[in-house]
Design a protein around this motif. Structure first.
Motif, mmCIF file in Angstrom:
data_model
loop_
_atom_site.group_PDB
_atom_site.id
_atom_site.type_symbol
_atom_site.label_atom_id
_atom_site.label_comp_id
_atom_site.label_asym_id
_atom_site.label_seq_id
_atom_site.Cartn_x
_atom_site.Cartn_y
_atom_site.Cartn_z
ATOM 1 N N LEU A 102 0.821 -1.192 0.067
ATOM 2 C CA LEU A 102 -0.074 -0.170 -0.057
ATOM 3 C C LEU A 102 0.867 1.397 -0.061
ATOM 4 O O LEU A 102 0.705 2.195 -0.901
ATOM 5 C CB LEU A 102 -0.958 0.140 1.286
ATOM 6 N N ASP A 103 1.809 1.158 0.720
ATOM 7 C CA ASP A 103 2.631 2.294 1.031
ATOM 8 C C ASP A 103 3.743 2.849 0.020
ATOM 9 O O ASP A 103 4.125 3.751 -0.423
ATOM 10 C CB ASP A 103 3.506 2.171 2.267
ATOM 11 N N GLY A 104 4.067 1.609 -0.531
ATOM 12 C CA GLY A 104 5.188 1.727 -1.579
ATOM 13 C C GLY A 104 6.505 2.138 -1.026
ATOM 14 O O GLY A 104 6.814 2.132 0.027
ATOM 15 N N PRO A 105 7.680 2.204 -1.943
ATOM 16 C CA PRO A 105 8.984 2.506 -1.518
ATOM 17 C C PRO A 105 8.840 3.792 -0.604
ATOM 18 O O PRO A 105 8.213 4.762 -1.118
ATOM 19 C CB PRO A 105 9.692 2.591 -2.654
ATOM 20 N N MET A 106 9.802 3.883 0.479
ATOM 21 C CA MET A 106 9.726 4.924 1.248
ATOM 22 C C MET A 106 11.448 5.488 1.264
ATOM 23 O O MET A 106 12.365 4.606 0.986
ATOM 24 C CB MET A 106 9.485 4.542 2.471
ATOM 25 N N PRO A 107 11.457 6.510 1.628
ATOM 26 C CA PRO A 107 12.977 7.182 1.689
ATOM 27 C C PRO A 107 14.058 6.502 2.492
ATOM 28 O O PRO A 107 15.065 6.202 1.762
ATOM 29 C CB PRO A 107 12.733 8.644 2.231
#
Ligand code: GDP
Length: 310
Positions: A102-107
């Motif tokens: 849901l969130d996808g890749p994050m920093p």
């Protein structure tokens, strides 16, 4: 034995499910007896880590699956760990890049992915939490692909295998439309896509020390990967220091991983990740080598970890 070892790390943004995935893999491999509640979460055993909710220390475990032994090395998911990420990544032959569906890749994932790609590792992408309402695995795969491109991945790295998982419900699949009720497909992808550790089993013994710890009973212990040769408990080996000096000493204990536990083993081979006791002032980046062939492995960065909470 070397042929049957797979050394991997899991890289993930905090909360994307690393701990849950490892628990699910252990459970699938039968590490937890049936009906036994999983009370303690595997990679969260450090107090400081619990307090802060981030992974600070690299810890290892291994999962036996069929004829394979999969060593899983924990990786700090945070950006400010000096040389620790590189040190950990130099022990493994691939990484599982775990991304929330849901969130996808994050920093925070980006930093460790970049290090992995720069070291030439070929990641396996694991899209987790596909059971989450509103999850968008296809879009997230596209985002991951774009991130690889941005980080200058090679064509080979861009051709990553994809596994879709619900670590929470304990299943993995290679195709979103297929049915699965187990983690088996994840193991199959790891076993067929990650190459066995390189190294010459007949060459003189060399182990690169990646982590140092202290144990009340056996003193200072050093963990690292055996890059060449083999070693036995009780054997006399040479410690080659970073300044080039050499000290010979006996390996008083040789420990391997059995699931979550460290257990004494009589012998270990090329490619394996082990812990040794017997050297009271061994340091990170130093080499343990055959007593009659004390040759250091290439130096690894040893910046002290600094913890930043941003
Ligand atoms: P870590 O910080 O990467 O180790 O993440 P955790 O394993 O601690 O998981 C963070 C949260 O996500 C917890 O509340 C888990 O129960 C939840 N979680 C992990 N995997 C899944 C999954 O596959 N599906 C759903 N719905 N939740 C998950």
């Amino acid at each position: 034995m070397q042929e049957r070892i797979r050394n991997i790390a899991i890289i993930a943004h905090v909360d994307h499910g690393k701990t849950t995935l490892v628990d699910a893999m252990l459970k699938h491999a039968g590490v937890f007896r049936e009906n036994e509640a999983i009370t303690e979460r595997v990679m969260d055993s450090n107090d400081l880590e619990k307090e802060r909710g981030i992974t600070i220390l690299a810890k290892n475990l291994s999962v036996h699956h069929g004829r394979y032994k999969i060593n899983i090395v924990d990786t700090p998911g945070h950006a400010d760990f000096g040389g620790e990420v590189e040190r950990v990544l130099k022990m493994v032959d691939s990484v599982l890049l775990l991304v929330d569906a849901l969130d996808g890749p994050m920093p925070q994932t980006r930093f460790v992915l970049k290090k992995s790609l720069d070291l030439g590792l070929k990641p396996i992408v694991v899209i987790n939490k596909i059971d989450r309402p509103g999850s968008r695995p296809d879009e997230v795969v596209d985002m991951v692909f774009d991130l690889f491109c941005e980080l200058n991945a090679t064509d080979e790295q861009l051709d990553f295998p994809i596994v879709y998982t619900s670590a929470k419900l304990g299943f993995a699949k290679l195709d979103l439309n297929s049915d699965s009720n187990s983690m088996e497909p994840l193991f199959a992808v790891i076993e067929s896509n990650v190459h066995p550790p390189a190294g010459d089993s007949k060459a003189p013994f060399q182990l690169l020390v990646t982590n140092i710890d202290y144990n009340d009973y056996i003193g200072r212990i050093a963990t690292g990967r055996i890059f060449n040769g083999r070693v036995k408990a009780g054997e006399t080996v040479a410690l080659v220091r970073r300044d080039g000096s050499i000290e010979r000493g006996r390996i008083t204990k040789l420990l391997g991983y059995e699931g979550l536990k460290q257990v004494e083993i009589p012998e270990a081979c090329t490619g394996d990740i082990v812990t040794v006791a017997g050297f009271d002032d061994v340091g990170i980046g130093e080499t343990l080598a055959a007593a009659d062939n004390p040759v250091a492995l290439p130096y690894v960065s040893i910046d002290e970890p600094t913890i930043s909470m941003n």
